[in-house]
Design a protein around this motif. Structure first.
Motif, PDB file in Angstrom:
ATOM      1  N   UNK B  52      36.761  16.212  -9.206  1.00 29.81           N
ATOM      2  CA  UNK B  52      37.549  17.357  -8.785  1.00 29.81           C
ATOM      3  C   UNK B  52      38.193  17.122  -7.440  1.00 29.81           C
ATOM      4  N   UNK B  53      38.722  18.192  -6.874  1.00 30.81           N
ATOM      5  CA  UNK B  53      39.405  18.099  -5.585  1.00 30.81           C
ATOM      6  C   UNK B  53      39.090  19.337  -4.763  1.00 30.81           C
ATOM      7  N   UNK B  54      39.243  19.213  -3.460  1.00 35.30           N
ATOM      8  CA  UNK B  54      39.248  20.379  -2.581  1.00 35.30           C
ATOM      9  C   UNK B  54      40.579  20.374  -1.843  1.00 35.30           C
ATOM     10  N   UNK B  55      41.304  21.481  -1.976  1.00 32.57           N
ATOM     11  CA  UNK B  55      42.578  21.642  -1.284  1.00 32.57           C
ATOM     12  C   UNK B  55      42.440  22.713  -0.221  1.00 32.57           C
ATOM     13  N   UNK B  56      43.018  22.431   0.926  1.00 32.17           N
ATOM     14  CA  UNK B  56      42.953  23.356   2.066  1.00 32.17           C
ATOM     15  C   UNK B  56      44.355  23.618   2.574  1.00 32.17           C
ATOM     16  N   UNK B  57      44.601  24.854   2.943  1.00 35.39           N
ATOM     17  CA  UNK B  57      45.810  25.158   3.714  1.00 35.39           C
ATOM     18  C   UNK B  57      45.416  26.230   4.725  1.00 35.39           C
ATOM     19  N   UNK B  58      46.167  26.353   5.808  1.00 32.68           N
ATOM     20  CA  UNK B  58      45.765  27.317   6.835  1.00 32.68           C
ATOM     21  C   UNK B  58      45.812  28.759   6.354  1.00 32.68           C
ATOM     22  N   UNK B  59      46.592  29.055   5.316  1.00 32.42           N
ATOM     23  CA  UNK B  59      46.673  30.452   4.850  1.00 32.42           C
ATOM     24  C   UNK B  59      45.747  30.735   3.681  1.00 32.42           C
ATOM     25  N   UNK B  60      45.101  29.713   3.125  1.00 30.74           N
ATOM     26  CA  UNK B  60      44.219  29.968   1.982  1.00 30.74           C
ATOM     27  C   UNK B  60      42.769  29.554   2.239  1.00 30.74           C
ATOM     28  N   UNK B  61      42.560  28.463   2.988  1.00 29.92           N
ATOM     29  CA  UNK B  61      41.209  27.948   3.180  1.00 29.92           C
ATOM     30  C   UNK B  61      40.899  26.844   2.189  1.00 29.92           C
ATOM     31  N   UNK B  62      39.679  26.276   2.243  1.00 32.89           N
ATOM     32  CA  UNK B  62      39.329  25.149   1.375  1.00 32.89           C
ATOM     33  C   UNK B  62      38.805  25.635   0.019  1.00 32.89           C
ATOM     34  N   UNK B  63      39.438  25.196  -1.074  1.00 33.78           N
ATOM     35  CA  UNK B  63      39.046  25.657  -2.406  1.00 33.78           C
ATOM     36  C   UNK B  63      38.915  24.483  -3.381  1.00 33.78           C
ATOM     37  N   UNK B  64      37.944  24.612  -4.276  1.00 34.07           N
ATOM     38  CA  UNK B  64      37.637  23.551  -5.233  1.00 34.07           C
ATOM     39  C   UNK B  64      38.365  23.790  -6.559  1.00 34.07           C
ATOM     40  N   UNK B  65      38.903  22.735  -7.132  1.00 36.42           N
ATOM     41  CA  UNK B  65      39.503  22.807  -8.470  1.00 36.42           C
ATOM     42  C   UNK B  65      39.158  21.513  -9.188  1.00 36.42           C
ATOM     43  N   UNK B  66      38.890  21.588 -10.491  1.00 37.25           N
ATOM     44  CA  UNK B  66      38.402  20.400 -11.209  1.00 37.25           C
ATOM     45  C   UNK B  66      38.674  20.504 -12.709  1.00 37.25           C
ATOM     46  N   UNK B  67      38.309  19.454 -13.397  1.00 38.35           N
ATOM     47  CA  UNK B  67      38.341  19.449 -14.856  1.00 38.35           C
ATOM     48  C   UNK B  67      39.745  19.621 -15.440  1.00 38.35           C
ATOM     49  N   UNK B  68      39.794  20.251 -16.617  1.00 35.48           N
ATOM     50  CA  UNK B  68      41.081  20.427 -17.294  1.00 35.48           C
ATOM     51  C   UNK B  68      41.993  21.378 -16.521  1.00 35.48           C
ATOM     52  N   UNK B  69      41.388  22.251 -15.711  1.00 29.92           N
ATOM     53  CA  UNK B  69      42.209  23.139 -14.876  1.00 29.92           C
ATOM     54  C   UNK B  69      42.977  22.311 -13.851  1.00 29.92           C
ATOM     55  N   UNK B  70      42.284  21.370 -13.221  1.00 32.33           N
ATOM     56  CA  UNK B  70      42.955  20.507 -12.249  1.00 32.33           C
ATOM     57  C   UNK B  70      43.998  19.630 -12.941  1.00 32.33           C
TER      58      UNK B  70
END
Lengths: 170, 350
Positions: B52-70
Motif C-alpha cells: 500500500x501507500x501513505x499519502x500526505x498533504x498539508x490540507x488532508x494529513x497522512x492517509x493509507x490506501x492499498x489493494x485494488x482501491x489503490x
C-alpha cells in the motif's frame, strides 16, 4: 599396577578435569578433596588395591558433590539434580547452548541454514550496511553507526532521530 | 566506498507517525519500498510500501490506501486525477466471517470501493466509459441551496419556539464552502456556510437586528457496532458561529442570547448524550436524518458507503459501486441503480 587399575585412575582424573572445565568451581573442590595420596598420573600406585574401587567411587561422588555444594553456595539458583553426573553436565550444557541458539534464531539475529552456515547473519550485516549508508546520506554522519539496528517482520530498521530506515531481509 | 548490496528506504515526519500508528512493518502495509518522496503536484508527499501507500498533504494529513482501491486510484492518475488526495485511511467493511472483503477509501472528490474483482469510483462521473456500462446517473445529492433551506427551517423552528420575541427574517445566504482541513486519523470535512438575519422586538423601542453567520460540517455517525451498521445518522456539526449587529437598536444581550440559544441546540446543557432520542449524535452536532446503509454483515452487501460535501457545497451520498459479492459481474451498473434509489430518499427529506 595392572593396566586395568591404571586406566581406572586415568578415568577418575579425566572425569575431574572434565568437571572442572565445565564448572570451574568443581576444580577448586577437587583440589581440596584429592582422593588418594600420590594419585597423579605417572606416580606409583597406592598399596591398597583391595579398597581402591570403592574408594574411587566414593571419591568421584564426593568431589562432584563438593563441587555442587560450592556451586549451590555461590549460585542460589544452581540446580544440583540436573548436573549430578559428568555426562549429565555435558548434556545439560549442550542443551542450554541449543536453547540459546534457538532464542537467537527466534529473535531474528541469524539462523543456521541447512549447511550449517549463517546466511541470515550475512544478510543482517548487509542490511546494517545499507541502513547505515542511507543514514549517512541523510546527514547523520558519525551517528549513523551509533544507532542499533533492530529486527522487524520481514527486515530490519534503524530508528534515527528524524527518520526510520528500513531494509528488507531478502 | 562501494554502494551497499541491498536498498534501504526511509520514512519520516507525519508519514512515519501514521505508519508506526498502523503497526509499522508488522501492520497491513509491510516494509517501505520507496523513500518519502514529493508528489508530482509539488504539494504532498508519499511513501510506497509492500502492500500500500501513505499519502500526505498539508490540507488532508497522512492517509493509507492499498489493494485494488489503490490500483484504481493509480489508474485514475493518483492525486493528480479527479479524486485528489485520500482523506481517510482505507476502511474495511466489518463482516461476520472472513469473506468477502470489501474496502473503500474516501478522497477529496469522491470514493473508491474495491473487492477482489477490482476497484470502482463513485460518483459515477468518475468512472471510465467502460465502467459505466453505457449508463449514467447524476450523483445522489442535496444542492447547497437545498441544504440552506433545510437548516434555515431547522433554525427558524427553534426561534419560533423561543418566547423571547426573537424571529428570523425570510431567506438565507450561502456564504461559501471551506476546503478539507488537516487531520491525522481523518481529514476534517469541508464545511458549508450560511447567513441568516433576524430581529428582536423591543416593544416601543426600535428593533434590534442581528445577523447569524454559521458554518456546518455534515458527517455520518453511528453507535457502537461490531459489524458494519445497517443504519447511520447524518449529523450537522457546528464548525463556526458568530452573531453580530445588523442595524437598529444595538443590544449586546440580544446577540449573546441568540448565540447562546443556537449553541445550546448543538451542545445541550447536560453531559453526553445531549440528544436523548439519538444517543449516537456527538456533542456539538444536531441530528439531521437517518441513513439506511443496506449493510448486510453476512453477505457483504451494502448500498451507502459515506457522504461528501463537494467544492460546490453539495451534499453527495456516496453509494457502493460494486456488484454484490454473491453475484457474477453482469451488465448491471449498481452505481446507477443505487444513486437513483438514494436520490428518491433525499428528495423526500426536503
Amino acid at each position: 599396577m595392572s593396566d586395568k587399575k591404571q586406566s581406572e585412575d586415568a578415568a577418575v582424573e579425566d572425569a575431574h578435569v572434565t568437571a572442572g572445565d565445565v564448572y570451574p568451581f568443581v576444580k577448586q573442590a577437587r583440589d581440596v578433596a584429592q582422593p588418594v595420596p600420590g594419585h597423579v598420573r605417572g606416580m606409583p600406585p597406592p598399596a591398597a588395591p583391595a579398597t581402591l574401587r570403592p574408594l574411587v567411587t566414593v571419591t568421584r561422588q564426593s568431589v562432584v558433590a563438593a563441587g555442587d555444594q560450592f556451586n549451590a553456595m555461590a549460585h542460589p539458583g544452581f540446580d544440583r539434580a540436573s548436573v549430578f553426573a559428568i555426562g549429565d553436565r555435558v548434556q545439560d550444557s549442550a542443551g542450554r547452548s541449543k536453547a540459546g541458539l534457538d532464542r537467537f534464531i527466534q529473535d531474528g539475529a541469524f539462523a543456521v541454514d541447512q549447511h550449517g552456515g549463517v546466511s541470515d547473519y550475512l544478510d543482517y550485516l548487509r542490511a546494517v550496511e545499507a541502513i547505515q549508508a542511507k543514514a549517512v546520506t541523510l546527514g547523520y554522519g558519525a551517528q549513523a553507526k551509533a544507532i542499533p539496528i533492530d529486527t522487524v517482520p520481514g527486515g530490519y530498521v534503524g530508528r534515527y532521530e528524524r527518520n526510520d530506515i528500513y531494509a528488507a531481509a531478502q | 566506498m562501494p554502494p551497499p548490496s541491498k536498498p534501504a528506504f526511509e520514512v519520516h515526519g507525519e508519514i512515519r507517525a501514521k505508519y508506526n500508528a498502523l503497526g509499522g512493518a508488522a501492520g497491513p502495509l509491510g516494509l517501505p519500498m520507496t523513500d518519502e518522496s514529493p508528489s508530482p503536484d509539488g504539494v504532498g508527499k508519499f511513501n510506497h510500501f509492500e502492500r500500500g501507500s501513505i499519502y500526505w498533504s498539508p490540507r488532508t494529513g497522512p492517509m493509507m490506501v492499498r489493494g485494488t482501491v489503490r490500483d484504481r486510484w493509480a489508474a485514475s492518475g493518483w492525486e493528480l486525477g479527479p479524486l485528489g488526495y485520500p482523506v481517510q485511511d482505507q476502511h474495511r467493511m466489518l463482516l461476520l466471517g472472513p469473506s468477502p472483503l470489501i474496502e473503500w477509501c474516501r478522497f477529496e472528490h469522491g470514493l473508491i470501493a474495491g473487492d477482489s474483482r477490482g476497484g470502482l469510483p463513485v460518483p459515477m462521473a468518475l468512472q471510465a466509459p467502460a465502467e459505466t456500462l453505457g449508463r449514467a446517473a447524476a450523483p445522489a445529492l442535496l444542492s447547497y441551496a437545498q441544504l440552506g433551506t433545510l437548516f434555515g427551517a431547522r433554525l427558524n423552528a427553534q426561534f419560533q419556539a423561543d418566547p423571547n420575541n426573537v424571529a428570523l427574517r425570510p431567506g438565507i445566504e450561502l456564504t461559501g464552502v471551506s476546503d478539507w482541513q488537516y487531520g491525522f486519523w481523518a481529514s476534517t470535512p469541508r464545511s458549508v456556510g450560511f447567513r441568516l438575519r433576524g430581529f428582536h422586538d423591543n416593544g416601543l423601542a426600535p428593533d434590534t437586528n442581528f445577523v447569524i453567520d454559521i458554518r456546518l460540517r455534515l458527517e455520518l455517525v453511528w453507535g457502537p457496532s461490531f459489524t458494519e451498521p445497517g443504519n447511520k445518522t447524518l449529523v450537522a456539526v457546528l464548525d463556526q458561529l458568530n452573531v453580530g449587529h445588523d442595524g437598529g437598536l444595538a443590544l449586546a444581550q440580544v446577540y449573546a442570547s441568540v448565540e447562546s440559544g443556537i449553541t445550546h441546540a448543538f451542545y445541550g446543557s447536560s453531559a453526553d448524550p445531549h440528544d436523548p432520542d439519538h444517543p449516537e449524535v456527538p456533542s456539538g452536532a444536531i441530528y439531521v436524518t437517518n441513513v439506511p446503509t443496506g449493510a448486510n454483515a453476512r453477505t457483504g452487501e451494502i448500498d451507502v458507503l459515506d457522504v461528501l460535501v463537494t467544492r460546490n457545497g453539495e451534499l453527495q451520498v456516496l453509494v457502493n459501486p460494486l456488484t454484490p459479492p454473491q453475484q457474477a459481474l453482469s451488465a448491471v451498473s449498481y452505481t446507477y441503480l443505487r444513486q437513483l434509489g438514494v436520490q428518491d430518499a433525499l428528495d423526500d427529506l426536503v
